[in-house]
Design a protein around this motif. Structure first.
Motif, PDB file in Angstrom:
ATOM      1  N   SER A   8       0.853  -1.189   0.000  1.00  0.00           N
ATOM      2  CA  SER A   8       0.000   0.000   0.000  1.00  0.00           C
ATOM      3  C   SER A   8       0.888   1.238   0.000  1.00  0.00           C
ATOM      4  N   GLU A  67       3.882   7.179   2.659  1.00  0.00           N
ATOM      5  CA  GLU A  67       3.525   6.219   3.700  1.00  0.00           C
ATOM      6  C   GLU A  67       3.353   4.871   3.023  1.00  0.00           C
ATOM      7  N   THR A  69       3.009   0.735   3.285  1.00  0.00           N
ATOM      8  CA  THR A  69       2.710  -0.454   4.073  1.00  0.00           C
ATOM      9  C   THR A  69       3.486  -1.604   3.435  1.00  0.00           C
ATOM     10  N   GLN A  73      -0.986  -6.087   4.621  1.00  0.00           N
ATOM     11  CA  GLN A  73      -1.902  -4.945   4.672  1.00  0.00           C
ATOM     12  C   GLN A  73      -2.166  -4.476   6.102  1.00  0.00           C
ATOM     13  N   ASN A  75      -0.055  -4.328   8.585  1.00  0.00           N
ATOM     14  CA  ASN A  75       1.107  -3.693   9.215  1.00  0.00           C
ATOM     15  C   ASN A  75       0.909  -2.182   9.275  1.00  0.00           C
ATOM     16  N   ASP A  76       1.508  -1.554  10.282  1.00  0.00           N
ATOM     17  CA  ASP A  76       1.500  -0.095  10.343  1.00  0.00           C
ATOM     18  C   ASP A  76       2.320   0.443   9.177  1.00  0.00           C
ATOM     19  N   PRO A  77       1.891   1.553   8.587  1.00  0.00           N
ATOM     20  CA  PRO A  77       2.684   2.114   7.492  1.00  0.00           C
ATOM     21  C   PRO A  77       3.993   2.711   7.999  1.00  0.00           C
ATOM     22  N   LYS A 137      -4.438   5.070   8.254  1.00  0.00           N
ATOM     23  CA  LYS A 137      -3.056   4.845   7.839  1.00  0.00           C
ATOM     24  C   LYS A 137      -2.710   3.363   7.855  1.00  0.00           C
ATOM     25  N   ARG A 138      -3.356   2.630   8.735  1.00  0.00           N
ATOM     26  CA  ARG A 138      -3.113   1.188   8.800  1.00  0.00           C
ATOM     27  C   ARG A 138      -3.901   0.445   7.732  1.00  0.00           C
ATOM     28  N   ASN A 139      -4.892   1.117   7.124  1.00  0.00           N
ATOM     29  CA  ASN A 139      -5.704   0.520   6.067  1.00  0.00           C
ATOM     30  C   ASN A 139      -6.432  -0.746   6.509  1.00  0.00           C
TER      31      ASN A 139
END
Length: 145
Positions: A8, A67, A69, A73, A75-77, A137-139
């Motif tokens: 991402s 940003e 990732t 998906q 995971n924290d960016p 942000k973490r999606n």
């Protein structure tokens, strides 16, 4: 060097009206060069619809906050401050190569909070909007109550 799958990507640019733009990836890699300068390479493969955006950013030769990732998906960016090294346009798609440095997670949180304060959020509304934006942000797609 270590190579990771890019799953991402969001970009921010000081001249843009929008706070960040999600980029639809066809494919991508993140490479930790493990050099003295602590540089990273990000190569993204996207649809040609982004040609105007990335060509303009390359021509401006300014820093672009990214940003990314990595691997999964959920995971924290990871935040990077980058410059665009190349834009290669093909028939229907294009490849963009970013060169940059990793910015710490504390910097990401501070950036979100600064943005929210500048937008006038306070108290409980600030907390709720912060949680919402961290989630974005973490999606993960999980809605914040």
């Amino acid at each position: 060097m270590k190579t990771f799958k890019l799953v991402s990507l969001k970009i921010s640019h000081p001249q843009q009206q929008v706070r960040s733009q999600q980029i639809h990836l066809l494919d991508g890699l993140v490479i930790n060069k493990e050099d003295e300068e602590r540089k990273w390479l990000l190569e993204v493969y996207v649809d040609k619809e982004y040609e105007e955006l990335f060509t303009k950013l390359k021509e401006e030769d300014q820093e672009v906050k990214v940003e990314a990732t990595i691997s999964r998906q959920d995971n924290d960016p990871a935040s990077f401050i980058t410059t665009i090294q190349s834009v290669a346009v093909m028939e229907q798609n294009m490849s963009i190569l970013f060169n940059g440095v990793l910015v710490g997670k504390a910097d990401m949180s501070e950036g979100i909070l600064t943005e929210l304060i500048d937008e006038g959020f306070q108290g409980n509304a600030l907390l709720q909007e912060y949680k919402k934006r961290v989630d974005e942000k973490r999606n993960t797609g999980v809605k914040v109550k």
